[in-house]
Design a protein around this motif. Sequence first.
Motif, PDB file in Angstrom:
ATOM      1  N   UNK A  76       0.834  -1.207   0.000  1.00 15.48           N
ATOM      2  CA  UNK A  76       0.000   0.000   0.000  1.00 15.48           C
ATOM      3  C   UNK A  76       0.868   1.256   0.000  1.00 15.48           C
ATOM      4  N   UNK A  77       0.498   2.213  -0.813  1.00 13.97           N
ATOM      5  CA  UNK A  77       1.318   3.410  -1.004  1.00 13.97           C
ATOM      6  C   UNK A  77       1.370   4.301   0.228  1.00 13.97           C
ATOM      7  N   UNK A  78       0.369   4.210   1.126  1.00 19.65           N
ATOM      8  CA  UNK A  78       0.322   5.122   2.268  1.00 19.65           C
ATOM      9  C   UNK A  78       1.063   4.609   3.498  1.00 19.65           C
ATOM     10  N   UNK A  79       1.753   3.476   3.396  1.00 22.29           N
ATOM     11  CA  UNK A  79       2.494   2.939   4.539  1.00 22.29           C
ATOM     12  C   UNK A  79       3.798   3.708   4.745  1.00 22.29           C
ATOM     13  N   UNK A  80       4.129   3.940   6.016  1.00 20.31           N
ATOM     14  CA  UNK A  80       5.439   4.518   6.291  1.00 20.31           C
ATOM     15  C   UNK A  80       6.506   3.449   6.059  1.00 20.31           C
ATOM     16  N   UNK A  81       7.768   3.834   5.855  1.00 15.04           N
ATOM     17  CA  UNK A  81       8.807   2.860   5.485  1.00 15.04           C
ATOM     18  C   UNK A  81       8.996   1.725   6.497  1.00 15.04           C
ATOM     19  N   UNK A  82       8.942   2.018   7.790  1.00 16.07           N
ATOM     20  CA  UNK A  82       9.167   0.973   8.798  1.00 16.07           C
ATOM     21  C   UNK A  82       8.022  -0.031   8.801  1.00 16.07           C
ATOM     22  N   UNK A  83       6.791   0.463   8.711  1.00 18.32           N
ATOM     23  CA  UNK A  83       5.634  -0.442   8.672  1.00 18.32           C
ATOM     24  C   UNK A  83       5.665  -1.305   7.420  1.00 18.32           C
ATOM     25  N   UNK A  84       5.965  -0.694   6.283  1.00 18.44           N
ATOM     26  CA  UNK A  84       6.032  -1.461   5.033  1.00 18.44           C
ATOM     27  C   UNK A  84       7.095  -2.549   5.130  1.00 18.44           C
ATOM     28  N   UNK A  85       8.227  -2.203   5.716  1.00 16.71           N
ATOM     29  CA  UNK A  85       9.304  -3.186   5.858  1.00 16.71           C
ATOM     30  C   UNK A  85       8.905  -4.299   6.827  1.00 16.71           C
ATOM     31  N   UNK A  86       8.242  -3.934   7.919  1.00 20.12           N
ATOM     32  CA  UNK A  86       7.795  -4.943   8.888  1.00 20.12           C
ATOM     33  C   UNK A  86       6.852  -5.938   8.228  1.00 20.12           C
ATOM     34  N   UNK A  87       5.844  -5.435   7.528  1.00 15.01           N
ATOM     35  CA  UNK A  87       4.903  -6.324   6.841  1.00 15.01           C
ATOM     36  C   UNK A  87       5.627  -7.198   5.813  1.00 15.01           C
ATOM     37  N   UNK A  88       6.564  -6.596   5.091  1.00  9.59           N
ATOM     38  CA  UNK A  88       7.301  -7.357   4.065  1.00  9.59           C
ATOM     39  C   UNK A  88       8.141  -8.441   4.710  1.00  9.59           C
ATOM     40  N   UNK A  89       8.826  -8.120   5.806  1.00 12.46           N
ATOM     41  CA  UNK A  89       9.641  -9.136   6.485  1.00 12.46           C
ATOM     42  C   UNK A  89       8.775 -10.278   7.006  1.00 12.46           C
ATOM     43  N   UNK A  90       7.644  -9.946   7.589  1.00  6.76           N
ATOM     44  CA  UNK A  90       6.749 -10.985   8.102  1.00  6.76           C
ATOM     45  C   UNK A  90       6.229 -11.869   6.974  1.00  6.76           C
ATOM     46  N   UNK A  91       5.748 -11.238   5.913  1.00  7.84           N
ATOM     47  CA  UNK A  91       5.117 -11.971   4.813  1.00  7.84           C
ATOM     48  C   UNK A  91       6.125 -12.831   4.063  1.00  7.84           C
ATOM     49  N   UNK A  92       7.267 -12.257   3.709  1.00  6.26           N
ATOM     50  CA  UNK A  92       8.265 -13.020   2.960  1.00  6.26           C
ATOM     51  C   UNK A  92       8.866 -14.130   3.819  1.00  6.26           C
ATOM     52  N   UNK A  93       9.012 -13.883   5.119  1.00  7.74           N
ATOM     53  CA  UNK A  93       9.511 -14.942   6.010  1.00  7.74           C
ATOM     54  C   UNK A  93       8.529 -16.101   6.071  1.00  7.74           C
ATOM     55  N   UNK A  94       7.239 -15.783   6.128  1.00  4.83           N
ATOM     56  CA  UNK A  94       6.221 -16.842   6.150  1.00  4.83           C
ATOM     57  C   UNK A  94       6.256 -17.656   4.861  1.00  4.83           C
TER      58      UNK A  94
END
Length: 261
Positions: A76-94
């Motif tokens: 999502x374009x409105x995510x701040x960088x840390x939140x976007x990275x957190x979601x990406x780390x969680x999702x890609x790790x899963x």
Amino acid sequence: MTLARDPGREIALREARTRATNHLTAPFWPVRLAHELRELDADWQESAEVCADAAWAARAAGCSVLGLLSPDEITAADLDPVTARTYRHLYLSALRYDFRCATLQAFVEQLPSSAMSKLDCYSRALYAFALLGRSCPAGLALMDEVIAEAGQHTKTLHVLLHGLWLGHDLDHGAERLLALSAQPAFGTAGTDPIVLFRMAGALRRLGRYDEGLAAIDRALDLLPPGDITVHADLVRERSLIAAARDVHQHLSARAFGGAAA
């Protein structure tokens, strides 16, 4: 091995991880974790360490992140960088823990070129895992780039080691795995059961069966009690090595007998 941090910061990160893993049945826990990491202004190494453990615990508890986050939410374009990275780390790790290499690769490759060029080191390691796991030669070049940037960040090197272990048709993949397992980040040689497990598989592929058995037996001795899933993986690898050695010895004996006749 991780970089030395202020003890107070270590405690804050540990508490954030604990709160996440203690509320895995609540659908909002990834949002809360992202909020806490944003409050801490976590860097990519800290995010990787917390998110990898949280994603693994969620999977083990039957509450995989894959059922809580969608690709559209992560990008999502409105995510701040840390939140976007957190979601990406969680999702890609899963995705990594489920061995969904094709899905992981496709997710990263559909990102806009501007986002691809800004991916943090751990996200690129997870992308390399997907490529290595599918035996794509491009994964080897990306792996070298990630190693150069990651230094001795243990979580990142474990991701690459996992990819080399999974990819069976990589050029000198087993040799590369053994070389990576000797990195100082993994501590004194022969003390990390997961590294020993990966090494045992590489040694089996190289036909070094006795060394492989020694590595897997050492891993079984070092594995913390109660980890049933990982223990089963290690026992399966030991059976594979023993069976491969038996076949090799049988074929060698037949060849020798035929030559003698």
